[in-house]
Design an enzyme around this catalytic site. Structure first.
Site, PDB file in Angstrom:
ATOM      1  N   TYR A  92       0.833  -1.201   0.000  1.00 40.04           N
ATOM      2  CA  TYR A  92       0.000   0.000   0.000  1.00 40.04           C
ATOM      3  C   TYR A  92       0.867   1.251   0.000  1.00 40.04           C
ATOM      4  O   TYR A  92       2.009   1.235   0.461  1.00 40.04           O
ATOM      5  CB  TYR A  92      -0.972   0.021   1.184  1.00 40.04           C
ATOM      6  N   CYS A  93       0.315   2.320  -0.555  1.00 42.55           N
ATOM      7  CA  CYS A  93       0.950   3.634  -0.507  1.00 42.55           C
ATOM      8  C   CYS A  93      -0.096   4.615   0.012  1.00 42.55           C
ATOM      9  O   CYS A  93      -0.973   4.234   0.780  1.00 42.55           O
ATOM     10  CB  CYS A  93       1.528   4.038  -1.859  1.00 42.55           C
ATOM     11  N   TRP A  94      -0.024   5.869  -0.361  1.00 47.56           N
ATOM     12  CA  TRP A  94      -0.932   6.871   0.198  1.00 47.56           C
ATOM     13  C   TRP A  94      -2.373   6.643  -0.250  1.00 47.56           C
ATOM     14  O   TRP A  94      -3.287   6.571   0.553  1.00 47.56           O
ATOM     15  CB  TRP A  94      -0.462   8.263  -0.193  1.00 47.56           C
ATOM     16  N   SER A 100       2.408   2.068  -4.976  1.00 45.16           N
ATOM     17  CA  SER A 100       2.081   0.672  -4.677  1.00 45.16           C
ATOM     18  C   SER A 100       1.809  -0.109  -5.949  1.00 45.16           C
ATOM     19  O   SER A 100       2.083  -1.314  -6.018  1.00 45.16           O
ATOM     20  CB  SER A 100       0.872   0.593  -3.740  1.00 45.16           C
ATOM     21  N   TYR A 121      -3.316   3.877   2.141  1.00 43.47           N
ATOM     22  CA  TYR A 121      -3.371   4.237   3.548  1.00 43.47           C
ATOM     23  C   TYR A 121      -4.644   5.015   3.874  1.00 43.47           C
ATOM     24  O   TYR A 121      -5.196   4.879   4.972  1.00 43.47           O
ATOM     25  CB  TYR A 121      -2.136   5.070   3.939  1.00 43.47           C
TER      26      TYR A 121
END
Length: 349
Positions: A92-94, A100, A121
């Site tokens: 996962y990323c932002w 991601s 996130y």
């Protein structure tokens, strides 16, 4: 249906949670158990962002692609080198976007069944906010109250060691809850991280058993107690610990020994000028400099902490009948015995 994506509800089904964000983003908050494998570190993000703004999006993506590929290759060569073909990581990323997406694509090309978190996130953060409003409402809080120096936190720690369900908010907040409650060399977590930790704790509790918690104000240091938890404390069964002034002073001399002997004490006393007056604070500074800590602590309790405690108790407990636990022993053994007494009486009711 996109088989390369997963939702927050599916987190438990993966072998690893990989946070592809920068170290500073990870430090602010992250999904419990995640490992930080940034595709761009903080400095690299600045480089790529500057190129994007000052040159062009194409040049930024070109440089970013090189950095991302290089960083992911390093993780594969080191951290993931021993992972079998059946390994299933979730990345996962932002927002579940490019960072991601690129990471997941490379891992899938290797042969791992990697997926990325839909919404990233931000979806996790929404889940925390939503669940913090719901989960605490199902719990039955038993609140340990008492004036400063009554060893409430130590009682909770002893109860936890004895097998009781304990929500230690001050431990999660890295703060002792008072105006002088800062812990040396230990900054408080971010508000987001604090809320993640609180949710992680309350989700583990059995609603059929009491959850012991300390009486807290709305704030612990710089952090806000989540609304549903605070309301659960206000509505819970309150137990009052009663100890003599002498016992409380001696306990605080032990519990705050790091602070009383440190250089921060005189500076921190300045924070009490508004509530206690400049003349009183000047006297307290003199006691600190003379190392007369017993007198200082006694006066702090009598002239500051007890006033605010009585005010908060009167506000909360108008007409309420609190169970009382008196003790003349706040040694480690005395605290353990008191914790057993509280647990036994609560279990019997």
């Amino acid at each position: 249906m996109d088989h390369t994506r997963a939702t927050v509800e599916e987190l438990a089904g993966f072998d690893a949670l990989i946070d592809a964000r920068s170290p500073s983003e990870f430090a602010e908050d992250h999904i419990p158990g995640a490992i930080n494998c940034p595709v761009l570190d903080d400095q690299q993000r600045i480089i790529v962002g500057t190129l994007y703004k000052q040159v062009s999006a194409f040049d930024a993506r070109k440089v970013g692609a090189v950095l991302v590929a290089r960083n992911v290759a390093t993780y594969i060569e080191t951290m993931f080198a021993d992972k079998p073909k059946g390994w299933t990581p979730l990345v996962y990323c932002w927002r579940g976007g490019q960072r991601s997406g690129a990471f997941t694509h490379i891992l899938r090309e290797v042969g791992w069944s990697a997926k990325r978190l839909t919404g990233g996130y931000k979806s996790w953060r929404g889940h925390v906010i939503e669940q913090l409003a719901v989960v605490p409402q199902a719990l039955r809080f038993t609140v340990i109250a008492g004036p400063t120096g009554s060893a409430k936190t130590r009682i909770l720690e002893a109860m936890q060691q004895q097998g009781q369900q304990v929500l230690n908010l001050e431990a999660l907040a890295a703060h002792k809850g008072s105006v002088l409650g800062d812990l040396p060399g230990q900054p408080q977590p971010s508000q987001k991280m604090f809320e993640t930790q609180v949710l992680s704790a309350v989700q583990q509790f059995d609603p059929a058993r009491p959850v012991y918690v300390e009486s807290e104000s709305k704030r612990i240091g710089q952090l806000r107690v989540p609304d549903a938890v605070f309301q659960g404390i206000q509505d819970g069964q309150w137990l009052r610990v009663q100890a003599s002034m002498e016992q409380r002073v001696q306990f605080l001399l032990r519990d705050y020994d790091y602070f009383l002997s440190g250089p921060e004490l005189v500076t921190q006393l300045e924070r009490l000028k508004e509530s206690c007056g400049g003349e009183t604070v000047t006297r307290w500074k003199g006691l600190a400099q003379a190392r007369d800590f017993a007198t200082l602590v006694g006066e702090l309790l009598a002239q500051h902490y007890d006033r605010f405690y009585l005010r908060s108790m009167n506000k909360h407990a108008e007409g309420a009948d609190h169970s009382r636990f008196a003790t003349n022993d706040l040694s480690d053994a005395g605290i353990a015995a008191l914790a057993r007494e509280i647990g036994a009486r609560s279990d019997a009711t």
